[in-house]
Design a protein around this motif. Structure first.
Motif, PDB file in Angstrom:
ATOM      1  N   ILE A 125     -19.787 -18.672  -4.153  1.00 29.15           N
ATOM      2  CA  ILE A 125     -20.061 -17.241  -4.295  1.00 29.15           C
ATOM      3  C   ILE A 125     -19.611 -16.503  -3.044  1.00 29.15           C
ATOM      4  O   ILE A 125     -18.982 -15.451  -3.121  1.00 29.15           O
ATOM      5  CB  ILE A 125     -21.556 -17.024  -4.586  1.00 29.15           C
TER       6      ILE A 125
ATOM      7  N   TRP B 167     -15.881 -16.186  -3.346  1.00 30.20           N
ATOM      8  CA  TRP B 167     -15.379 -15.210  -4.312  1.00 30.20           C
ATOM      9  C   TRP B 167     -15.622 -13.791  -3.836  1.00 30.20           C
ATOM     10  O   TRP B 167     -14.798 -12.908  -4.019  1.00 30.20           O
ATOM     11  CB  TRP B 167     -16.037 -15.450  -5.673  1.00 30.20           C
ATOM     12  N   ILE B 168     -16.785 -13.594  -3.198  1.00 25.42           N
ATOM     13  CA  ILE B 168     -17.068 -12.242  -2.715  1.00 25.42           C
ATOM     14  C   ILE B 168     -16.078 -11.868  -1.619  1.00 25.42           C
ATOM     15  O   ILE B 168     -15.673 -10.717  -1.485  1.00 25.42           O
ATOM     16  CB  ILE B 168     -18.523 -12.151  -2.222  1.00 25.42           C
TER      17      ILE B 168
ATOM     18  N   PRO C 162     -10.809 -18.634  -2.807  1.00 23.10           N
ATOM     19  CA  PRO C 162     -11.181 -19.498  -3.921  1.00 23.10           C
ATOM     20  C   PRO C 162     -12.298 -20.470  -3.579  1.00 23.10           C
ATOM     21  O   PRO C 162     -12.910 -21.023  -4.487  1.00 23.10           O
ATOM     22  CB  PRO C 162      -9.900 -20.259  -4.240  1.00 23.10           C
TER      23      PRO C 162
ATOM     24  N   PHE D 103     -28.448 -16.506  -7.599  1.00 18.42           N
ATOM     25  CA  PHE D 103     -27.215 -15.747  -7.419  1.00 18.42           C
ATOM     26  C   PHE D 103     -27.506 -14.467  -6.663  1.00 18.42           C
ATOM     27  O   PHE D 103     -26.769 -14.079  -5.756  1.00 18.42           O
ATOM     28  CB  PHE D 103     -26.592 -15.437  -8.785  1.00 18.42           C
TER      29      PHE D 103
ATOM     30  N   TRP E 162     -25.857 -13.160  -3.371  1.00 13.01           N
ATOM     31  CA  TRP E 162     -25.175 -11.867  -3.458  1.00 13.01           C
ATOM     32  C   TRP E 162     -25.654 -10.977  -2.321  1.00 13.01           C
ATOM     33  O   TRP E 162     -24.856 -10.372  -1.593  1.00 13.01           O
ATOM     34  CB  TRP E 162     -25.517 -11.305  -4.824  1.00 13.01           C
TER      35      TRP E 162
ATOM     36  N   TRP F  65     -24.374 -12.002   1.164  1.00 10.91           N
ATOM     37  CA  TRP F  65     -23.013 -11.647   1.547  1.00 10.91           C
ATOM     38  C   TRP F  65     -22.790 -10.161   1.484  1.00 10.91           C
ATOM     39  O   TRP F  65     -21.658  -9.705   1.575  1.00 10.91           O
ATOM     40  CB  TRP F  65     -22.012 -12.406   0.683  1.00 10.91           C
TER      41      TRP F  65
END
Ligand code: SF4
Ligand code: SF4
Lengths: 404, 179
Positions: free
Chosen positions: A39, A42-43, A47, A359, A363, A366
């Motif tokens: 995560i 991706w943020i 990759p 998540f 989230w 970050w």
């Protein structure tokens, strides 16, 4: 088969059940570490780990063969599943030096202690429900290791022990950074524990009617949110999730939860930029991974409690409790009424919510920068505590007026 | 100098709770979460080298396959870290370009020294040395990091030529007006 199980000695059964829970909790916690990396990647537009693959030949051949299955294998590789195995292997077999200047006994004890609250609190956390027939009456029973009346109290009591491991680690490491991390952790946990406890009081004030049997059970908290829609009346409130009629409580609980689990933006005890790695600066290899796992276990259990109290537990939607869902499903699936199926559906919904919360934790991590230490204290004592007291007063008066 | 008073508005209540900012931040990160990644999967995917990129210095041949370097050693002199080592030699009599007279017998560029300054390319009167696209040099030994003449030509290949200076010179010589 089931009979055989029930004929076992109670202790043996409990040990088996606990092992099952640990066997579920550990992989989830481990998967969280990979989710965290993915995560964050991706943020940040990366990759994330996507290269590792197990070799064919040697112990890891089964994993290696899975990695070679067309489509599935490369997908798992992209998702970093093999990286997880490699990390686990590394943490287990890496040299684990104990620095010369530490207090050895407590240094080794600290990571072990960190696991205890993480694994103990899960005992009283219900994860689903099923209909059992007791004396010819269908009653909803929780899927939980120990359905005790003091549920929430037990969670709070044991999980706050987690801070001891941090303090112990910080003190035993005999290093300034670790020590500061430990001191910060204790101050922070004490500050936020207060608001956290005060924020859940309204929930149980609401559940416990005067004159009725008092309960602090988490199962009852979910039952309270499992009503169906009765039109616009007070009774319909039972179907709503706690967050709908106690948003402030839920908010305070969530913020305090972030602080309790030492997650960003409250990761004071670790704060890499100031304290190297905080309380686990001196740790490595397996001991470090225990701290790491404990943090994720805390997150999982913290989000589980939050879901049970404020987000409807294993109910799919507000006003659509699990029982209604199963009724509806049994029009399509013949075995939907089976307790096993119901239990699995409940667990699936519950785990889905837990994953969303995890998540959310990542989230937020970050998204928000770390607070400064004085800001953390300021927020805890001067903002959240008065707010939670005001919240408590508001609901106490409100409930008193409503139930008169 | 004029002093401009900037009016600082006090924060509104919503701003002071910090919550709208958090939600805004969460939205931004969520957008990035779903956005495609920007990472180049390096060994499989190679970056597109922009025009005029100055990578590893190489020697080039002209379109007729003649080696252009005349071993004037200007690049050797100009090279700031002294990465170039040239052994000049004569061009053998049976070669078709014998009128060029000189060519390098050995030409080594020590890539452990080279600083990719491009001065060799700048100074070369024959347009024989170019810093081209190759951007990664690696090896296990020091010796591997020294590009010899064969390797330099292999890396350099052939580049188009606008002048064909030595062909013109040869033609002029045959017509009897060499100078
Ligand atoms: S590369 Fe160019 S500058 Fe260097 S020796 Fe050859 S002709 Fe002279
Ligand atoms: S690029 Fe610069 S340092 Fe490298 S060989 Fe040419 S002159 Fe020397």
């Amino acid at each position: 088969m089931f009979d055989f199980y029930f004929h076992l000695h109670l202790i043996v059964r409990l040990v088996l059940q606990s092992l099952a829970v640990i066997l579920v909790l550990f992989p989830i916690a481990a998967a969280c570490s990979m989710a965290e990396r993915k995560i964050s990647a991706w943020i940040q537009g990366r990759p994330g780990p996507n290269r590792t693959i197990a070799p064919i030949g040697g112990l890891l051949t089964p994993l290696g063969l899975v990695g070679r299955i067309p489509f599935l294998g490369p997908f798992l590789q992209q998702m970093g599943i093999f990286q997880l195995a490699a990390d686990g292997g590394k943490f287990t077999f890496k040299e684990d030096p104990v620095p010369g200047h530490v207090n050895k006994f407590y240094f080794v004890l600290a990571p072990i202690i960190s696991m205890i609250p993480a694994l103990t609190t899960v005992v009283v956390v219900p994860v689903g429900a099923y209909f059992a027939v007791v004396d010819g009456v269908k009653v909803l029973k929780p899927i939980v290791l120990a359905n005790v009346d003091i549920g929430l109290l037990a969670v709070f009591a044991v999980s706050s022990l987690g801070v001891y491991s941090v303090i112990l680690a910080g003190w035993a490491s005999n290093s300034k950074y670790a020590f500061l991390g430990g001191v910060r952790a204790s101050a922070q946990l004490i500050s936020y524990e207060l608001s956290m406890t005060l924020s859940v009081l309204p929930v149980f004030l609401w559940i416990n009617k005067p004159g009725g049997q008092g309960t602090l059970s988490l199962f009852d908290a979910v039952q309270f949110q499992s009503g169906v829609f009765h039109g616009f009346s007070l009774a319909s409130l039972h179907g709503l999730w706690g967050v709908c009629y106690m948003p402030v409580s839920a908010f305070i609980f969530l913020v305090a939860l972030f602080a309790e689990t030492n997650r960003a933006p409250f990761d004071m005890p670790e704060s890499e930029s100031e304290l190297v790695a905080g309380f686990h600066t001196e740790y490595g290899a397996f001991k470090w991974s225990l701290f790491f796992l404990a943090e994720y276990c805390h997150m999982i259990i913290g989000s589980a409690v939050c879901i049970l109290l404020f987000f409807g537990g294993w109910n799919l939607l507000p006003w659509v409790p699990l029982a209604t869902l199963i009724d509806w499903l049994s029009h399509f699936i013949s075995f939907a009424g089976h307790p096993l199926f119901m239990g699995l559906v409940g667990i699936a919904i519950f785990l889905g919510k837990v994953f969303f919360f995890i998540f959310f934790f990542m989230w937020v991590r970050w998204t928000l920068p770390r607070f400064r230490y004085d800001q953390v204290m300021d927020l805890g004592w001067k903002k959240l505590l008065p707010l939670s007291i005001a919240n408590l007063l508001f609901y106490t008066l409100g409930i008193a007026l409503l139930q008169k | 100098m004029a002093v401009i008073q900037v009016e600082r508005k006090p924060l509104t209540f919503a701003e002071r709770t910090y919550i709208p900012q958090i939600i805004g931040g969460l939205k931004t990160t969520l957008k990035h979460f779903f956005a495609p990644t920007v990472t180049l999967q390096y060994p499989e995917e190679r970056p597109e080298i922009p025009k005029g990129y100055r990578g590893v210095p190489t020697l080039v041949k002209d379109p007729h396959g003649r080696e252009k370097c005349v071993s004037c050693q200007l690049c050797e002199f100009v090279c700031p870290p002294k990465a170039i080592r040239i052994t000049p030699g004569e061009i053998p009599a049976e070669s078709s370009s014998v009128h060029v007279e000189k060519g390098p017998q050995a030409f080594d560029i020590d890539m452990l020294r080279c600083i990719y300054c491009g001065l060799c390319q700048e100074v070369c009167p024959e347009e024989a040395i170019f810093l081209q696209n190759q951007f990664s040099m690696s090896g296990y030994t020091r010796a591997e990091m020294v590009n010899n003449k064969a390797r330099l030509y292999e890396l350099g290949g052939t580049l188009p030529d606008q002048h064909f200076k030595w062909d013109k010179k040869k033609a002029a010589e045959e017509h009897g007006n060499a100078h």
